[in-house]
Motif scaffolding. Structure first.
Motif, PDB file in Angstrom:
ATOM      1  N   LYS A  78       0.826  -1.206   0.000  1.00 17.18           N
ATOM      2  CA  LYS A  78       0.000   0.000   0.000  1.00 17.18           C
ATOM      3  C   LYS A  78       0.864   1.260   0.000  1.00 17.18           C
ATOM      4  O   LYS A  78       0.551   2.241  -0.678  1.00 17.18           O
ATOM      5  N   ILE A  79       1.952   1.228   0.784  1.00 13.96           N
ATOM      6  CA  ILE A  79       2.844   2.397   0.835  1.00 13.96           C
ATOM      7  C   ILE A  79       3.491   2.634  -0.522  1.00 13.96           C
ATOM      8  O   ILE A  79       3.538   3.765  -1.022  1.00 13.96           O
ATOM      9  N   LYS A  80       3.982   1.565  -1.143  1.00 15.58           N
ATOM     10  CA  LYS A  80       4.626   1.714  -2.446  1.00 15.58           C
ATOM     11  C   LYS A  80       3.644   2.200  -3.501  1.00 15.58           C
ATOM     12  O   LYS A  80       3.976   3.045  -4.337  1.00 15.58           O
ATOM     13  N   ALA A  81       2.422   1.671  -3.468  1.00 11.90           N
ATOM     14  CA  ALA A  81       1.410   2.109  -4.430  1.00 11.90           C
ATOM     15  C   ALA A  81       1.100   3.596  -4.245  1.00 11.90           C
ATOM     16  O   ALA A  81       0.957   4.350  -5.219  1.00 11.90           O
ATOM     17  N   PHE A  82       1.001   4.034  -2.984  1.00  8.37           N
ATOM     18  CA  PHE A  82       0.752   5.445  -2.689  1.00  8.37           C
ATOM     19  C   PHE A  82       1.878   6.319  -3.235  1.00  8.37           C
ATOM     20  O   PHE A  82       1.634   7.382  -3.839  1.00  8.37           O
ATOM     21  N   LEU A  83       3.115   5.890  -3.034  1.00  8.90           N
ATOM     22  CA  LEU A  83       4.262   6.677  -3.492  1.00  8.90           C
ATOM     23  C   LEU A  83       4.329   6.754  -5.013  1.00  8.90           C
ATOM     24  O   LEU A  83       4.583   7.820  -5.593  1.00  8.90           O
ATOM     25  N   LEU A  84       4.104   5.647  -5.680  1.00 13.19           N
ATOM     26  CA  LEU A  84       4.201   5.597  -7.136  1.00 13.19           C
ATOM     27  C   LEU A  84       3.122   6.458  -7.790  1.00 13.19           C
ATOM     28  O   LEU A  84       3.396   7.174  -8.766  1.00 13.19           O
ATOM     29  N   ARG A  85       1.901   6.399  -7.280  1.00 14.43           N
ATOM     30  CA  ARG A  85       0.852   7.228  -7.892  1.00 14.43           C
ATOM     31  C   ARG A  85       1.013   8.701  -7.517  1.00 14.43           C
ATOM     32  O   ARG A  85       0.389   9.576  -8.132  1.00 14.43           O
ATOM     33  N   SER A  86       1.844   8.980  -6.499  1.00 20.61           N
ATOM     34  CA  SER A  86       2.122  10.371  -6.131  1.00 20.61           C
ATOM     35  C   SER A  86       3.269  10.962  -6.941  1.00 20.61           C
ATOM     36  O   SER A  86       3.582  12.151  -6.784  1.00 20.61           O
ATOM     37  N   GLU A  92      13.628   5.245  -7.162  1.00 23.12           N
ATOM     38  CA  GLU A  92      13.852   6.102  -5.999  1.00 23.12           C
ATOM     39  C   GLU A  92      13.441   5.419  -4.693  1.00 23.12           C
ATOM     40  O   GLU A  92      13.571   6.015  -3.620  1.00 23.12           O
ATOM     41  N   LEU A  93      12.973   4.189  -4.791  1.00 19.81           N
ATOM     42  CA  LEU A  93      12.511   3.445  -3.620  1.00 19.81           C
ATOM     43  C   LEU A  93      13.498   2.359  -3.228  1.00 19.81           C
ATOM     44  O   LEU A  93      14.041   1.663  -4.089  1.00 19.81           O
ATOM     45  N   THR A  94      13.705   2.222  -1.945  1.00 20.18           N
ATOM     46  CA  THR A  94      14.514   1.135  -1.389  1.00 20.18           C
ATOM     47  C   THR A  94      13.708   0.476  -0.276  1.00 20.18           C
ATOM     48  O   THR A  94      13.256   1.152   0.655  1.00 20.18           O
ATOM     49  N   GLU A  95      13.541  -0.832  -0.382  1.00 23.59           N
ATOM     50  CA  GLU A  95      12.748  -1.572   0.598  1.00 23.59           C
ATOM     51  C   GLU A  95      13.656  -2.476   1.416  1.00 23.59           C
ATOM     52  O   GLU A  95      14.321  -3.365   0.877  1.00 23.59           O
ATOM     53  N   ASN A  96      13.695  -2.239   2.717  1.00 23.56           N
ATOM     54  CA  ASN A  96      14.509  -3.059   3.604  1.00 23.56           C
ATOM     55  C   ASN A  96      13.721  -4.278   4.088  1.00 23.56           C
ATOM     56  O   ASN A  96      12.488  -4.251   4.155  1.00 23.56           O
ATOM     57  N   ILE A 122      10.591   1.600   4.246  1.00 20.76           N
ATOM     58  CA  ILE A 122      10.735   1.874   2.812  1.00 20.76           C
ATOM     59  C   ILE A 122      11.326   3.275   2.696  1.00 20.76           C
ATOM     60  O   ILE A 122      10.771   4.238   3.250  1.00 20.76           O
ATOM     61  N   THR A 123      12.433   3.406   1.999  1.00 20.80           N
ATOM     62  CA  THR A 123      13.153   4.679   1.930  1.00 20.80           C
ATOM     63  C   THR A 123      13.020   5.312   0.549  1.00 20.80           C
ATOM     64  O   THR A 123      13.266   4.655  -0.459  1.00 20.80           O
ATOM     65  N   VAL A 124      12.631   6.564   0.554  1.00 23.26           N
ATOM     66  CA  VAL A 124      12.582   7.355  -0.680  1.00 23.26           C
ATOM     67  C   VAL A 124      13.831   8.216  -0.726  1.00 23.26           C
ATOM     68  O   VAL A 124      14.107   8.985   0.207  1.00 23.26           O
ATOM     69  N   THR A 125      14.598   8.112  -1.806  1.00 18.49           N
ATOM     70  CA  THR A 125      15.780   8.949  -2.015  1.00 18.49           C
ATOM     71  C   THR A 125      15.618   9.644  -3.355  1.00 18.49           C
ATOM     72  O   THR A 125      15.569   8.990  -4.403  1.00 18.49           O
ATOM     73  N   SER A 126      15.521  10.965  -3.335  1.00 20.03           N
ATOM     74  CA  SER A 126      15.181  11.680  -4.563  1.00 20.03           C
ATOM     75  C   SER A 126      15.831  13.058  -4.587  1.00 20.03           C
ATOM     76  O   SER A 126      16.118  13.650  -3.547  1.00 20.03           O
ATOM     77  N   SER A 127      16.012  13.559  -5.802  1.00 20.13           N
ATOM     78  CA  SER A 127      16.494  14.933  -5.993  1.00 20.13           C
ATOM     79  C   SER A 127      15.322  15.905  -6.148  1.00 20.13           C
ATOM     80  O   SER A 127      15.527  17.120  -6.173  1.00 20.13           O
ATOM     81  N   GLN A 128      14.112  15.366  -6.243  1.00 25.20           N
ATOM     82  CA  GLN A 128      12.908  16.203  -6.371  1.00 25.20           C
ATOM     83  C   GLN A 128      12.396  16.553  -4.975  1.00 25.20           C
ATOM     84  O   GLN A 128      11.408  16.006  -4.484  1.00 25.20           O
ATOM     85  N   ILE A 136       5.081  14.149   1.601  1.00 29.82           N
ATOM     86  CA  ILE A 136       5.168  13.991   3.059  1.00 29.82           C
ATOM     87  C   ILE A 136       3.984  14.685   3.737  1.00 29.82           C
ATOM     88  O   ILE A 136       3.415  14.175   4.704  1.00 29.82           O
ATOM     89  N   ALA A 137       3.607  15.850   3.192  1.00 32.59           N
ATOM     90  CA  ALA A 137       2.516  16.621   3.793  1.00 32.59           C
ATOM     91  C   ALA A 137       1.166  15.906   3.672  1.00 32.59           C
ATOM     92  O   ALA A 137       0.263  16.149   4.491  1.00 32.59           O
ATOM     93  N   LYS A 138       1.037  15.041   2.671  1.00 28.18           N
ATOM     94  CA  LYS A 138      -0.252  14.364   2.486  1.00 28.18           C
ATOM     95  C   LYS A 138      -0.177  12.866   2.790  1.00 28.18           C
ATOM     96  O   LYS A 138      -1.054  12.099   2.365  1.00 28.18           O
ATOM     97  N   GLN A 139       0.830  12.453   3.557  1.00 32.98           N
ATOM     98  CA  GLN A 139       0.941  11.036   3.880  1.00 32.98           C
ATOM     99  C   GLN A 139      -0.198  10.558   4.768  1.00 32.98           C
ATOM    100  O   GLN A 139      -0.430   9.361   4.909  1.00 32.98           O
ATOM    101  N   GLY A 140      -0.935  11.519   5.333  1.00 32.92           N
ATOM    102  CA  GLY A 140      -2.110  11.144   6.113  1.00 32.92           C
ATOM    103  C   GLY A 140      -3.150  10.418   5.281  1.00 32.92           C
ATOM    104  O   GLY A 140      -4.035   9.740   5.837  1.00 32.92           O
TER     105      GLY A 140
END
Length: 233
Positions: A78-86, A92-96, A122-128, A136-140
């Motif tokens: 669910k987290i990855k799906a949220f990030l990808l559609r955002s 840019e994703l790393t899953e431990n 799950i770590t997001v690493t990005s230049s954007q 981050i503001a809408k992760q709610g």
């Protein structure tokens, strides 16, 4: 005979004059070498971070370990799906791998109604940076899907960096040296002297810090260099 004595006396006098001139020149040169001014030059600039690292931490607790793995796996999806559609890219994703804590295995024990704590990161690493800050503001929004994001704490903070520092380093060094020269020039004027050449200079001490606690994505880049000038009359 008399003429020879006069000639010898003249040579001696000339030698004494030359010796005195050389001694004076040496003393003046020695004195001028000690006439130096040591100044510091400062250059500062505010920049926006160009790299963000956002660890997204989720936890599941319970007594059924296989069931917990299934639940944490569903949460990760669910987290990855949220990030990808955002707008976050897959690269840019790393899953431990999930980490498991067995409370009953601890020596001091924990009086909890559950035995296991499973943590996923799950770590997001990005230049954007701006885009990630908006996400981050809408992760709610994840709460609507039953996903609770926990605070990463000291181990997993959101980290903002400025990695393009090397590109601005030469220009800031030049600015710091120019400011040092202005300070040295003012000192020379106050001491009724003239600024001469640079005797020594360091490469400068660079630092990158948050502008303040509330805006860690805005950085203050600072360089301080020390320059020594010689002075002359």
């Amino acid at each position: 005979m008399k003429e020879n004595r006069i000639f010898a006396a003249a040579l001696i006098a000339l030698g004494l004059v030359c010796l005195g001139w050389f001694i004076k020149a040496g003393i003046d040169d020695f004195a001028s070498k000690d006439r130096k001014v040591n100044v510091k030059g400062l250059a500062e600039q505010e920049v926006e971070a160009d790299k963000v690292t956002w660890p997204i931490v989720s936890k599941e607790v319970g007594n059924d370990l296989p069931g917990l793995y299934d639940r944490i796996g569903a949460t990760q999806q669910k987290i990855k799906a949220f990030l990808l559609r955002s707008g976050i890219k897959q690269e840019e994703l790393t899953e431990n791998a999930p980490q498991v804590v067995d409370l009953q295995a601890r020596e001091y024990g924990d009086n909890k109604p559950y035995r296991y704590i499973v943590t996923s990161v799950i770590t997001v690493t990005s230049s954007q940076v701006k885009q990630v800050r908006q996400i981050i503001a809408k992760q709610g929004d994840l709460l609507k899907e039953g996903v609770a994001i926990v605070d990463g704490g000291y181990d997993n903070p959101v980290k903002y960096e400025y990695v393009s520092f090397k590109e601005m380093k030469p220009k800031m060094m030049q600015e710091a040296i120019e400011n040092a020269e202005k300070t040295a020039q003012q000192f020379a004027e106050n001491s009724h002297s003239k600024l001469d050449k640079i005797v020594s200079a360091d490469q400068g001490q660079f630092s990158i810090e948050n502008r303040d606690e509330n805006t860690p994505y805005i950085k203050k880049v600072r360089v301080v260099t020390t320059v020594t000038y010689s002075l002359k009359d």
